[in-house]
Design an enzyme around this catalytic site. Structure first.
Site, PDB file in Angstrom:
ATOM      1  N   ARG A   1     -46.976  15.844 -43.102  1.00 44.33           N
ATOM      2  CA  ARG A   1     -46.305  16.207 -44.172  1.00 44.33           C
ATOM      3  C   ARG A   1     -47.337  16.651 -45.294  1.00 44.33           C
ATOM      4  O   ARG A   1     -46.953  17.920 -45.381  1.00 44.33           O
ATOM      5  CB  ARG A   1     -45.732  14.869 -44.825  1.00 44.33           C
ATOM      6  CG  ARG A   1     -44.856  15.048 -46.200  1.00 44.33           C
ATOM      7  CD  ARG A   1     -44.144  13.736 -46.693  1.00 44.33           C
ATOM      8  NE  ARG A   1     -45.169  12.891 -47.066  1.00 44.33           N
ATOM      9  CZ  ARG A   1     -44.872  11.549 -47.332  1.00 44.33           C
ATOM     10  NH1 ARG A   1     -43.664  11.378 -47.637  1.00 44.33           N
ATOM     11  NH2 ARG A   1     -45.810  10.913 -47.830  1.00 44.33           N
TER      12      ARG A   1
ATOM     13  N   LYS B   1     -44.319   4.907 -59.079  1.00 44.78           N
ATOM     14  CA  LYS B   1     -43.632   6.425 -59.205  1.00 44.78           C
ATOM     15  C   LYS B   1     -42.332   6.189 -59.212  1.00 44.78           C
ATOM     16  O   LYS B   1     -41.836   4.998 -58.846  1.00 44.78           O
ATOM     17  CB  LYS B   1     -44.190   7.236 -57.989  1.00 44.78           C
ATOM     18  CG  LYS B   1     -43.699   6.525 -56.528  1.00 44.78           C
ATOM     19  CD  LYS B   1     -44.168   7.479 -55.425  1.00 44.78           C
ATOM     20  CE  LYS B   1     -43.714   6.942 -54.020  1.00 44.78           C
ATOM     21  NZ  LYS B   1     -44.034   7.746 -52.951  1.00 44.78           N
TER      22      LYS B   1
ATOM     23  N   MET C   1     -16.248   5.262 -58.222  1.00 39.08           N
ATOM     24  CA  MET C   1     -17.189   5.458 -59.369  1.00 39.08           C
ATOM     25  C   MET C   1     -17.905   4.577 -60.174  1.00 39.08           C
ATOM     26  O   MET C   1     -18.774   4.205 -60.490  1.00 39.08           O
ATOM     27  CB  MET C   1     -16.674   6.562 -60.198  1.00 39.08           C
ATOM     28  CG  MET C   1     -17.849   7.065 -61.318  1.00 39.08           C
ATOM     29  SD  MET C   1     -17.145   8.552 -62.281  1.00 39.08           S
ATOM     30  CE  MET C   1     -17.088   9.697 -61.174  1.00 39.08           C
TER      31      MET C   1
ATOM     32  N   TYR D   1      -9.289   4.093 -52.384  1.00 38.78           N
ATOM     33  CA  TYR D   1      -9.316   5.568 -51.979  1.00 38.78           C
ATOM     34  C   TYR D   1      -9.293   5.408 -50.666  1.00 38.78           C
ATOM     35  O   TYR D   1     -10.159   4.848 -49.764  1.00 38.78           O
ATOM     36  CB  TYR D   1     -10.467   6.170 -52.543  1.00 38.78           C
ATOM     37  CG  TYR D   1     -10.318   6.306 -53.921  1.00 38.78           C
ATOM     38  CD1 TYR D   1      -9.241   7.291 -54.553  1.00 38.78           C
ATOM     39  CD2 TYR D   1     -11.299   6.012 -54.795  1.00 38.78           C
ATOM     40  CE1 TYR D   1      -9.228   7.418 -55.728  1.00 38.78           C
ATOM     41  CE2 TYR D   1     -11.251   6.192 -56.376  1.00 38.78           C
ATOM     42  CZ  TYR D   1     -10.105   7.130 -56.769  1.00 38.78           C
ATOM     43  OH  TYR D   1     -10.088   7.419 -57.997  1.00 38.78           O
TER      44      TYR D   1
END
Length: 363
Positions: free
Chosen positions: A129, A33, A301, A253
Site C-alpha cells: 500500500r 485517527k 434514513m 421500503y
C-alpha cells in the site's frame, strides 16, 4: 428530544489501552485517527492523557486538533505530510512523522527547518500500500540518518493479514522486516490491533492499538485476548411506535420482509442517516430492554423496524441497543457485509454522551 445517541464509556477505553500494554513490555501509540474511530478524538485523547505513551493520527489536521485540546504527548502522523508547507507546522507542534514515499524524502532533505524531526521510515514488507521496498530501504535510512533535518529514525511496517493467523502471511512480513532492519539502529513498530492481540513475537518497541481500543475484535473467530476487551460505544435509541400486523404483510421500503405470522413490529428512531448500516439484513440482532430481537425490513434514513412478537413486555418507549455491551459491533457488522471499523466511523448526527467514573458530559 430524539432518543438516538451514542454512549461513550471512557473507563472502558482506558481499560482497553491498559490491556494492550499489559500484553507486552512495549510502549503504545493510542490510535485516535478518524475522530477516534467515530468515538470523539479530543474526548478520547483527554481520557487517555495520563496513560498513553503517545498518540497516532492520519493527518496534521487531526494532530492540530489534539494539540489545541491540550494533548502534549508525542503525536505520530501515520501518513506523514501531504504538502511540504506542512513541515513548519510539524516542527512548531513537535509532531512525529511517518515517511513512506520518495517525494516526502526529497522534501525533508531540501527543507530548512531549524529543528530536526523524529521520523518513522515505513517499510513495505508485503502490504503493498505505502512504504519503501526492501531493496531500497537501508539506503534511504542511511541517507536520512545523515540529514541535519532528522533527529531520530525509527522503522515501521504494517501487517496485511494479522487477523488471519493461519495464512502464513504475517510470518513472511515479519521475516522480511527483521531481515531488512537487522543492522539498523532505532525503535521499531509493526503491530496493529490483531498484531497486538495475536503476534507477541512481532511486538517490537511500539504497539499501534486501534480498533481494540474501542472494544471491537479484529478477528472473525473467538480469540482469548480479544474476549477481554470492553465495548466503548453503546449505540442506543428507543421504540417510538408499535404496529400489530397479520401474517402476509410487507414491511418497509421494497417490501423486503413479509410477515410469516401475526407480528408485533417496533419502530426505532435510528437509521442510515445516523450511521446505522442500510444493508443490515433481516435477522440483524438488536437488544430490546436487554433481550435479543432482530431487524425486519429495510433500514430507512431515520427509522428501522424490529420484531417485538416474542417480547410482550417491550413496547413504546422500550430501550434499544444497536451495538455495545451484550452485542458486539463486529456481530452487527457481519450481518451488513461490513466491519466494525466502518460502523464506528460512519456514526453521524447522533449526539455522543461521554461517561467515566469521574464525570459525564455530552457533545
Amino acid at each position: 428530544m430524539r432518543p438516538a445517541h451514542a454512549l461513550i464509556d471512557l473507563d472502558a477505553l482506558r481499560h482497553n489501552y491498559r490491556f494492550a500494554k499489559s500484553l507486552s513490555k512495549s510502549r503504545a501509540f493510542a490510535v485516535v485517527k478518524a475522530n477516534a474511530y467515530g468515538h470523539g478524538a479530543v474526548e478520547c485523547a483527554q481520557a487517555l492523557a495520563d496513560d498513553a505513551d503517545a498518540f497516532a493520527v492520519a493527518c496534521i489536521e487531526e494532530a492540530l486538533q489534539l494539540r489545541a485540546a491540550g494533548i502534549r504527548q508525542p503525536i505520530l502522523l501515520l501518513e506523514g505530510w501531504f504538502e511540504a508547507s506542512e513541515l513548519p507546522l510539524i516542527v512548531e507542534h513537535q509532531l512525529w512523522s511517518v515517511v513512506h514515499h520518495h517525494g516526502q524524502v526529497q522534501e525533508l532533505l531540501a527543507a530548512q527547518l531549524g529543528t530536526p524531526l523524529h521520523i518513522w521510515l515505513k517499510l513495505d514488507s508485503g502490504m503493498h500500500r505505502v512504504g519503501f521496498s526492501p531493496a531500497e530501504y537501508a539506503g534511504l535510512w542511511q541517507q536520512l540518518e545523515r540529514s541535519q533535518n532528522v533527529a531520530s529514525l525509527a522503522s515501521m511496517t504494517h501487517f496485511s493479514r494479522a487477523d488471519e493467523p493461519e495464512t502464513g502471511r504475517t510470518e513472511e512480513q515479519l521475516a522480511t522486516f527483521q531481515r531488512v532492519t537487522r543492522d539498523l539502529k532505532g525503535p521499531t513498530s509493526l503491530c496493529n490491533s490483531p498484531g497486538v492481540l495475536a503476534w507477541p513475537q512481532a511486538h517490537g518497541d511500539w504497539l499501534r492499538p486501534g480498533i481494540m481500543l474501542y472494544g471491537a475484535t479484529p478477528f472473525e473467530f473467538e480469540q482469548e485476548h480479544a474476549a477481554r476487551l470492553k465495548p466503548v460505544m453503546q449505540l442506543q435509541s428507543k421504540v417510538i411506535a408499535v404496529r400489530e400486523l397479520p401474517a402476509g404483510e410487507p414491511i418497509g421500503y421494497g417490501s423486503r420482509f413479509i410477515t410469516q405470522r401475526p407480528t408485533r413490529v417496533g419502530v426505532v428512531a435510528m437509521g442510515y442517516a445516523d450511521g446505522y448500516p442500510r444493508h443490515a439484513t433481516d435477522g440483524t440482532p438488536v437488544l430490546v430492554d436487554g433481550q435479543r430481537s432482530q431487524i425486519i425490513g429495510r433500514v430507512s434514513m431515520d427509522m428501522l423496524t424490529l420484531d417485538l412478537t416474542d417480547l410482550p413486555q417491550s413496547g413504546l418507549g422500550s430501550n434499544v441497543r444497536l451495538w455495545g455491551e451484550g452485542l458486539n459491533a463486529s456481530e452487527v457488522a457481519s450481518h451488513a457485509g461490513t466491519i466494525a471499523y466502518q460502523l464506528f466511523c460512519n456514526l453521524n448526527r447522533v449526539p455522543r454522551r461521554f461517561i467515566s467514573s469521574t464525570s459525564s458530559f455530552s457533545t
